[in-house]
Design a protein around this motif. Structure first.
Motif, short mmCIF file in Angstrom:
data_model
loop_
_atom_site.label_atom_id
_atom_site.label_comp_id
_atom_site.label_asym_id
_atom_site.label_seq_id
_atom_site.Cartn_x
_atom_site.Cartn_y
_atom_site.Cartn_z
N THR A 22 35.86 39.85 31.51
CA THR A 22 36.33 38.79 32.41
C THR A 22 35.80 39.03 33.83
N THR A 23 35.86 40.29 34.27
CA THR A 23 35.33 40.62 35.60
C THR A 23 33.84 40.27 35.67
N ALA A 24 33.11 40.68 34.64
CA ALA A 24 31.66 40.47 34.62
C ALA A 24 31.34 38.98 34.57
N ASN A 25 32.07 38.23 33.74
CA ASN A 25 31.76 36.81 33.58
C ASN A 25 32.14 35.99 34.82
N ALA A 26 33.28 36.34 35.42
CA ALA A 26 33.67 35.63 36.64
C ALA A 26 32.60 35.86 37.71
N ALA A 27 32.11 37.10 37.82
CA ALA A 27 31.08 37.40 38.83
C ALA A 27 29.77 36.68 38.48
N ALA A 28 29.38 36.77 37.21
CA ALA A 28 28.09 36.19 36.78
C ALA A 28 28.08 34.67 36.98
N LEU A 29 29.25 34.04 36.83
CA LEU A 29 29.30 32.58 36.95
C LEU A 29 29.76 32.13 38.34
N GLY A 30 29.81 33.07 39.27
CA GLY A 30 29.98 32.72 40.69
C GLY A 30 31.40 32.45 41.13
N VAL A 31 32.41 32.88 40.33
CA VAL A 31 33.80 32.63 40.76
C VAL A 31 34.58 33.94 40.91
N GLY A 32 33.85 35.05 41.01
CA GLY A 32 34.49 36.37 41.08
C GLY A 32 35.51 36.47 42.20
N SER A 33 35.26 35.78 43.33
CA SER A 33 36.16 35.94 44.48
C SER A 33 37.52 35.28 44.22
N ARG A 34 37.60 34.40 43.24
CA ARG A 34 38.89 33.72 42.97
C ARG A 34 39.65 34.37 41.82
N VAL A 35 39.08 35.46 41.25
CA VAL A 35 39.68 36.04 40.05
C VAL A 35 40.12 37.49 40.30
N ARG A 36 41.38 37.79 39.97
CA ARG A 36 41.86 39.17 40.04
C ARG A 36 42.21 39.57 38.61
N VAL A 37 41.55 40.62 38.14
CA VAL A 37 41.75 41.03 36.74
C VAL A 37 42.65 42.26 36.73
N VAL A 38 43.73 42.20 35.95
CA VAL A 38 44.66 43.34 35.92
C VAL A 38 45.04 43.69 34.48
N GLY A 39 45.36 44.96 34.29
CA GLY A 39 45.81 45.42 32.98
C GLY A 39 47.30 45.19 32.84
N GLY A 40 47.76 44.98 31.62
CA GLY A 40 49.20 44.83 31.42
C GLY A 40 49.50 44.27 30.04
N ASP A 41 50.77 44.43 29.66
CA ASP A 41 51.20 43.88 28.38
C ASP A 41 51.87 42.53 28.65
N VAL A 42 51.31 41.49 28.06
CA VAL A 42 51.79 40.13 28.32
C VAL A 42 53.25 39.97 27.88
N VAL A 43 53.66 40.71 26.88
CA VAL A 43 55.06 40.62 26.43
C VAL A 43 55.97 41.00 27.60
N ASP A 44 55.64 42.11 28.26
CA ASP A 44 56.47 42.56 29.39
C ASP A 44 56.35 41.60 30.58
N VAL A 45 55.12 41.13 30.81
CA VAL A 45 54.89 40.23 31.95
C VAL A 45 55.75 38.97 31.78
N VAL A 46 55.77 38.41 30.57
CA VAL A 46 56.54 37.18 30.33
C VAL A 46 58.04 37.48 30.33
N ASP A 47 58.42 38.67 29.89
CA ASP A 47 59.84 39.06 29.95
C ASP A 47 60.35 39.04 31.39
N ARG A 48 59.44 39.33 32.31
CA ARG A 48 59.87 39.38 33.72
C ARG A 48 59.78 38.01 34.41
N ALA A 49 59.30 36.98 33.68
CA ALA A 49 59.15 35.64 34.30
C ALA A 49 60.53 35.06 34.64
N GLU A 50 60.60 34.41 35.80
CA GLU A 50 61.86 33.72 36.12
C GLU A 50 61.61 32.61 37.14
N ASN A 51 62.51 31.65 37.13
CA ASN A 51 62.46 30.52 38.06
C ASN A 51 61.10 29.83 38.08
#
Ligand code: SAM
Length: 413
Positions: free
Chosen positions: A147-176
């Motif tokens: 994702t980092t490589a493709n965002a950079a190669a296609l010219g949108v790297g500055s708008r993309v922040r790539v982070v590691g994480g488990d989506v199950v936990d990320v969604v568990d923390r979603a609110e409002n």
């Protein structure tokens, strides 16, 4: 080698990818693509690349050139810049569909969007190209590097922040209405494991419980699901959409309550544009009636989305049986939502009588279609084949509950 391309030696996929992103890697892939375009075979290509570039770069460069060639019919010019693995290429959807989804998700407001399980970054790039800043999350380091490589190669790297994480936990923390500090999200669960399709949504990764939680907590959410998803699973207020290209369903989507505008939607990529059919509320089942002069086979996306009754009303058509999705009417349809066949004969299904009828009509080549019958189309087509010069489509189905064969004209409508 610079700091940016220092590679861990424990993950070959990751180290290959980082190697391919160096200046030497870029030149190696270009060389491999040249050989590939000349039609050089694998062994010759690899041995030439080994001689010219060394063993470390030859294999990864050849593989990326091969994947880019495979991606080109769908991704066009972008394919020559994309970083891919065989698995992420298989998971990545069509870019024109990713763009359409991104445009709709962002229509009611910009703001950052979370791409939950970013894979090779097709959705991330589509969202960023539509102006969103994107938080792209994946637990797989190769996906994050892609994702980092493709965002950079296609010219949108500055708008993309790539982070590691488990989506199950990320969604568990979603609110409002917020998830990962974003008020909008895309979730595209992995629906294959060990090379096999996972039919049970509870076995997707992340599983259905995470899909349901995201739709419940984040109204501006879009989830890609399997086309076979049971309607019972679709939460109230969520729009389900099935998208078809060339007569096959290519994706099914759930639009959260903040972006949903209807109950069900069928979308067809047709002549370079999108045609849509929507229903609110459930249009129910079309009426059934006797077989008439034309048989219409609805697009599978119309059937899956439960909108056959809308098409039937539009064509003044009826079902051949209350439980079968074939429509019949007096006239040809000329509709993009169905394939039409002129019906020449209708008879109770009987192999001997059917074969005799086809002989008298001079039919030699037969295409068999079926719905609501246990017959195996290819084997029946072989049994019906004869010496005659004509062709026919034989549709084996139930008409008012009875096993029936319809002999139809191949030219259709
Ligand atoms: C179908 S792919 C996404 C493809 C992506 N939308 C694209 O356009 O290329 C699913 C991704 O979700 C990631 N994934 C699966 N389960 C996850 C989890 N629990 N946490 C984080 N990422 C996960 C996988 O590593 C994979 O990259």
């Amino acid at each position: 080698m610079s700091e940016a391309v220092r590679v861990p030696d424990d993950d070959p996929a990751l180290s290959n990818l980082r190697l391919l992103r160096t200046a030497e890697g870029t030149a190696a892939v270009q060389r491999a693509a040249g050989l590939f375009a000349e039609g050089v075979d694998l062994l010759t290509g690899l041995s030439r690349l080994r001689e010219e570039l060394g063993p470390e770069l030859a294999g990864p460069a050849w593989e990326l050139a091969r994947l880019r060639a495979r991606a080109r019919p769908v991704f066009g010019a972008d394919a020559d810049l994309l970083f891919l693995t065989a698995e992420t290429l298989e998971q990545a959807g069509r870019p024109e569909l990713a763009d359409r989804r991104a445009a709709r998700l962002l229509a009611d407001g910009g703001g950052p969007v979370a791409d939950l399980g970013c894979g090779a970054g097709t959705d991330t790039v589509a969202l960023a190209r539509r102006g969103a800043s994107v938080v792209a999350i994946d637990r797989d380091p190769v996906a994050r590097e892609l994702t980092t490589a493709n965002a950079a190669a296609l010219g949108v790297g500055s708008r993309v922040r790539v982070v590691g994480g488990d989506v199950v936990d990320v969604v568990d923390r979603a609110e409002n209405g917020w998830v990962a500090s974003c008020a909008a999200a895309v979730l595209d669960p992995a629906r294959r494991a060990d090379g096999r399709r996972q039919l049970d949504p509870d076995r997707w990764s992340p599983p259905w419980s995470t899909v349901a939680r995201l739709l419940e907590r984040v109204p501006r959410a879009l989830v890609k699901v399997a086309p076979g998803l049971d309607h019972e699973r679709v939460p109230d207020g969520v729009e389900a959409e099935w998208v078809s290209v060339g007569g096959s369903i290519v994706e099914a989507l759930l639009w959260g309550t903040g972006v949903s505008t209807t109950w069900r939607r069928t979308t067809l990529l047709h002549d370079g544009g999108f045609l849509e059919l929507t229903a609110e509320p459930d249009p129910g089942t079309a009426p059934a009636g006797p077989v008439r002069g034309w048989l219409h086979e609805p697009d599978p996306a119309v059937i899956r989305s439960g909108l056959v009754a809308l098409v039937a009303a539009d064509l003044e058509a009826t079902l051949v049986d209350p439980t079968i999705a074939y429509l019949t009417s007096d006239a040809t349809a000329g509709s993009p939502w169905v394939r039409s066949f002129r019906v020449d004969e209708v008879l109770p299904f009987n192999l001997k009588k059917l074969r005799a009828l086809l002989r008298t009509r001079g039919v030699g080549r037969v295409t068999v279609k079926k719905r609501g019958s246990a017959i195996e189309p290819e084997s029946l087509a072989r049994q019906l084949r004869g010496p005659g010069p004509e062709s026919a489509v034989v549709v084996v189905t139930r008409v008012a509950g009875a096993p029936t064969a319809l002999v139809c004209d191949v030219s259709g409508g």
